[in-house]
Every structure is written in structure tokens, then in C-alpha cells.
Design an enzyme around this catalytic site. Structure first.
Site, PDB file in Angstrom:
ATOM      1  N   HIS A   1      40.558 -91.535  -2.715  1.00 38.45           N
ATOM      2  CA  HIS A   1      40.612 -92.878  -3.654  1.00 38.45           C
ATOM      3  C   HIS A   1      40.908 -92.494  -5.141  1.00 38.45           C
ATOM      4  O   HIS A   1      40.182 -93.084  -6.127  1.00 38.45           O
ATOM      5  CB  HIS A   1      39.656 -93.819  -3.205  1.00 38.45           C
ATOM      6  CG  HIS A   1      39.884 -95.035  -3.559  1.00 38.45           C
ATOM      7  ND1 HIS A   1      39.852 -95.733  -4.791  1.00 38.45           N
ATOM      8  CD2 HIS A   1      40.298 -96.240  -2.802  1.00 38.45           C
ATOM      9  CE1 HIS A   1      40.208 -96.981  -4.616  1.00 38.45           C
ATOM     10  NE2 HIS A   1      40.535 -97.245  -3.573  1.00 38.45           N
TER      11      HIS A   1
ATOM     12  N   HIS B   1      39.426-106.333   1.148  1.00 39.78           N
ATOM     13  CA  HIS B   1      38.601-104.971   1.458  1.00 39.78           C
ATOM     14  C   HIS B   1      37.825-105.097   2.432  1.00 39.78           C
ATOM     15  O   HIS B   1      37.031-106.129   2.474  1.00 39.78           O
ATOM     16  CB  HIS B   1      37.761-104.606   0.177  1.00 39.78           C
ATOM     17  CG  HIS B   1      38.626-104.150  -1.041  1.00 39.78           C
ATOM     18  ND1 HIS B   1      39.129-105.184  -2.137  1.00 39.78           N
ATOM     19  CD2 HIS B   1      39.092-102.919  -1.410  1.00 39.78           C
ATOM     20  CE1 HIS B   1      39.772-104.366  -2.777  1.00 39.78           C
ATOM     21  NE2 HIS B   1      39.873-103.001  -2.600  1.00 39.78           N
TER      22      HIS B   1
ATOM     23  N   ASP C   1      41.680-102.982   2.561  1.00 38.79           N
ATOM     24  CA  ASP C   1      41.560-101.565   1.948  1.00 38.79           C
ATOM     25  C   ASP C   1      40.246-100.755   2.033  1.00 38.79           C
ATOM     26  O   ASP C   1      39.143-101.693   2.186  1.00 38.79           O
ATOM     27  CB  ASP C   1      41.884-101.618   0.368  1.00 38.79           C
ATOM     28  CG  ASP C   1      43.374-101.687   0.126  1.00 38.79           C
ATOM     29  OD1 ASP C   1      44.139-102.112   0.861  1.00 38.79           O
ATOM     30  OD2 ASP C   1      43.804-101.589  -1.023  1.00 38.79           O
TER      31      ASP C   1
ATOM     32  N   HIS D   1      45.720 -94.607   2.597  1.00 34.31           N
ATOM     33  CA  HIS D   1      45.293 -95.020   1.288  1.00 34.31           C
ATOM     34  C   HIS D   1      44.910 -94.054   0.403  1.00 34.31           C
ATOM     35  O   HIS D   1      43.927 -94.173  -0.401  1.00 34.31           O
ATOM     36  CB  HIS D   1      44.423 -96.177   1.401  1.00 34.31           C
ATOM     37  CG  HIS D   1      44.063 -96.897   0.115  1.00 34.31           C
ATOM     38  ND1 HIS D   1      44.890 -97.436  -0.827  1.00 34.31           N
ATOM     39  CD2 HIS D   1      42.816 -97.443  -0.317  1.00 34.31           C
ATOM     40  CE1 HIS D   1      44.238 -97.926  -1.870  1.00 34.31           C
ATOM     41  NE2 HIS D   1      42.974 -98.058  -1.622  1.00 34.31           N
TER      42      HIS D   1
END
Length: 212
Positions: A88, A178, A33, A84
Site C-alpha cells: 500500500h 473499504h 479495498d 492493490h
């Protein structure tokens, strides 16, 4: 063999959150991510290439706009893309219209970097799903969750990340890691060490399920 050719994914995602691999058994799906993020994403790509592993990259739209060349490298290496969100944000209380606008903007940013890019998944920031699985499905993206998160947002040391992966992975699990959002060098080091260890124990890397 750990790693697999990039498949043609099925259509018609449904508004559920998937957290398992499509292979079952001793398989695990690696997802990353908050990238793209130089230099960590680039080094991660080198590691995955060396080990012949494919993964899912959940791309943060703002970062995509800053580093489109890395998105092109991700696609050139035949990894799978995941939307994504643009900034965010926590979308748990957003309206369907707000979510749709954000997801479309993010996908447009990705396709500005890679025209025609296939984006089969969406992952909600913080796992705050709200109405996002339904909106994502309407836009052709399956909501992608995880069965294990290694907690690398607050890097605890490479050895600890390796321990968490070795002890926490279960058959068919999608794993959340990540490559962006900070210094992710420890994550890259842990992935580099864990892949051959998993291979020696008979595990293989699979993509997540396409539908729940």
C-alpha cells in the site's frame, strides 16, 4: 435483479483508468479495498451472499499473506479480484521497473492463496497512479478507479455512510469502499442496508468496465 453471474472478462486492457460500470443505466459497481481483513471481510461476504451481489475486492498483498483463507473464500463466492499493491505504498513517482516488481509480487501472493486466480484489475493506493496504468495493462490488468468514494477510512457512523451512498451514487458509477485497513463494521452495515433500498428503486449491481 441486483447481482449477476461472474462473466468471462475480455483481454487486452489499455493504460487508462476506468471508473464506470460495464452496464450503464441504473447500475453501480461496488469495490472494496485493503482486505482481506477478518472479521469484516468475512461478514461482508456473508452480506453479499445473502443479497446475491458480486463485487470487486482490491487486495493488499501483506494482508493476503496473513489471511489466504479469506482470499480463497472471496474466490469461492465468485467475486472479482483486483491487485492493490503489496504494501500500500504511494507509487506516483516509482519507475516502471519498481511498479512491475510490486505488482508481480502482489499477484504472486494472491495466486499462492488461490493457484491460477484471475486478477483482471489493478488499483493504485491513494489513487496515485503515476506510471501504474501502463505497467498494469502490460501485465494484463485494467487500472480501476472510482467515481464515488464514501470516505469510510474515517468511519462517520453507519447512518452517515448510508446517506452518502443513497445521495452520492450516480448511474454507472464505480464506488470505492473499504473492507480492510481498520474497523470496517460500519461499512458492512451500510452495504447491508443500502442493497435492498437500491433494488427497490430499480438499480442493479454491475462489475466495472473492462476497458476505458
Amino acid at each position: 435483479m441486483l447481482g449477476m453471474a461472474h462473466p468471462v472478462l475480455a483481454d487486452n486492457p489499455i493504460p487508462t483508468v476506468v471508473d464506470s460500470t460495464r452496464s450503464g443505466g441504473l447500475s453501480v459497481g461496488f469495490t472494496f479495498d485493503d482486505g482481506p481483513n477478518p472479521p469484516d471481510t468475512l461478514r461482508l461476504l456473508d452480506v453479499l451472499r445473502e443479497h446475491h451481489v458480486k463485487a470487486v475486492f482490491c487486495l493488499w498483498g501483506d494482508h493476503v499473506r496473513r489471511h489466504p483463507e479469506i482470499v480463497r473464500q472471496i474466490v469461492a463466492d465468485r467475486h472479482t479480484l483486483c491487485n492493490h499493491s503489496m504494501h500500500h505504498d504511494d507509487m506516483a513517482t516509482w519507475s516502471a521497473e519498481q511498479i512491475r516488481a510490486d505488482l508481480l509480487e502482489t499477484s504472486a501472493a494472491i495466486r499462492a492463496a488461490v493457484p491460477g486466480a484471475h486478477i483482471p484489475y489493478f488499483r493504485a493506493p491513494y489513487g496515485s497512479w503515476g506510471q501504474t496504468p501502463t505497467v498494469a495493462a502490460d501485465l494484463g490488468m485494467q487500472a480501476l478507479g472510482w467515481r464515488m468514494a464514501i470516505g469510510d477510512w474515517d468511519p462517520p457512523g453507519t447512518a452517515e455512510l448510508i446517506r452518502r451512498l443513497r445521495e452520492g451514487i450516480t448511474p454507472g458509477a464505480v464506488v470505492l469502499m473499504h473492507d480492510g485497513g481498520g474497523d470496517r463494521s460500519q461499512t458492512v452495515d451500510a452495504v447491508d442496508a443500502v442493497i435492498p433500498a437500491l433494488r427497490s428503486e430499480g438499480w442493479h449491481l454491475s462489475l466495472p468496465a473492462r476497458r476505458g
